[in-house]
Design a protein around this motif. Sequence first.
Motif, PDB file in Angstrom:
ATOM      1  N   SER A 122      -1.113  -8.303 -11.909  1.00 31.61           N
ATOM      2  CA  SER A 122      -1.015  -7.059 -11.032  1.00 31.61           C
ATOM      3  C   SER A 122      -2.345  -6.390 -11.150  1.00 31.61           C
ATOM      4  CB  SER A 122       0.140  -6.274 -11.250  1.00 31.61           C
ATOM      5  OG  SER A 122       0.089  -5.524 -12.885  1.00 31.61           O
ATOM      6  N   HIS A 160       0.725  -1.234  -0.022  1.00 27.95           N
ATOM      7  CA  HIS A 160       0.164  -0.050  -0.046  1.00 27.95           C
ATOM      8  C   HIS A 160       0.839   1.168   0.039  1.00 27.95           C
ATOM      9  CE1 HIS A 160       0.824   0.838   4.390  1.00 27.95           C
ATOM     10  NE2 HIS A 160       0.931  -0.457   4.482  1.00 27.95           N
ATOM     11  N   GLU A 196      -3.504   3.788  -2.008  1.00 31.65           N
ATOM     12  CA  GLU A 196      -3.767   2.919  -3.040  1.00 31.65           C
ATOM     13  C   GLU A 196      -2.998   1.600  -2.845  1.00 31.65           C
ATOM     14  OE1 GLU A 196      -1.756   4.464  -6.709  1.00 31.65           O
ATOM     15  OE2 GLU A 196      -3.026   6.080  -6.674  1.00 31.65           O
ATOM     16  N   HIS A 236      -1.736  -2.327  -4.095  1.00 28.88           N
ATOM     17  CA  HIS A 236      -1.388  -2.974  -5.245  1.00 28.88           C
ATOM     18  C   HIS A 236      -1.023  -4.305  -4.732  1.00 28.88           C
ATOM     19  CE1 HIS A 236       0.648  -3.124  -8.903  1.00 28.88           C
ATOM     20  NE2 HIS A 236       1.506  -4.027  -8.469  1.00 28.88           N
ATOM     21  N   ARG A 282      -4.475  -2.700  -9.027  1.00 26.54           N
ATOM     22  CA  ARG A 282      -4.416  -1.445  -8.164  1.00 26.54           C
ATOM     23  C   ARG A 282      -5.644  -1.145  -7.924  1.00 26.54           C
ATOM     24  NH1 ARG A 282       0.529   2.401  -8.389  1.00 26.54           N
ATOM     25  NH2 ARG A 282       1.427   0.270  -8.195  1.00 26.54           N
ATOM     26  N   GLU A 309      -0.098  -7.891  -6.523  1.00 28.67           N
ATOM     27  CA  GLU A 309       1.057  -8.556  -7.667  1.00 28.67           C
ATOM     28  C   GLU A 309       1.425 -10.023  -6.947  1.00 28.67           C
ATOM     29  OE1 GLU A 309       4.270  -6.289  -9.412  1.00 28.67           O
ATOM     30  OE2 GLU A 309       5.316  -7.336  -8.106  1.00 28.67           O
TER      31      GLU A 309
END
Length: 89
Positions: free
Chosen positions: A42, A15, A28, A30, A44, A32
């Motif tokens: 990935s 984050h 945000e 993310h 987001r 992955e």
Amino acid sequence: MYPYLTLADETEIVHSHVMNVDGVQTVEVHFERPSEERGFDSARCVLPSYQWKFNDGFSVQEIDFFNEFLHHNAHLLYRYAAQGGIHCA
């Protein structure tokens, strides 16, 4: 980006710090994971709107799981984002 959690399928969740976007505190998040076909899958998402900025490789079911995960963890993600990551909590 600050590390938050690694899932059993090797999906890393990280984050951002807390950002002020148009007067709203956002974070945000993310997701992955390694992929033999692409190198990495990935995606987001932006909190608190739960808007996905992009998704490259995760299924609809996986994104649904991530949405539920985010709803259950948003308060912690905001706390750690404000403190510079989980290691500072």
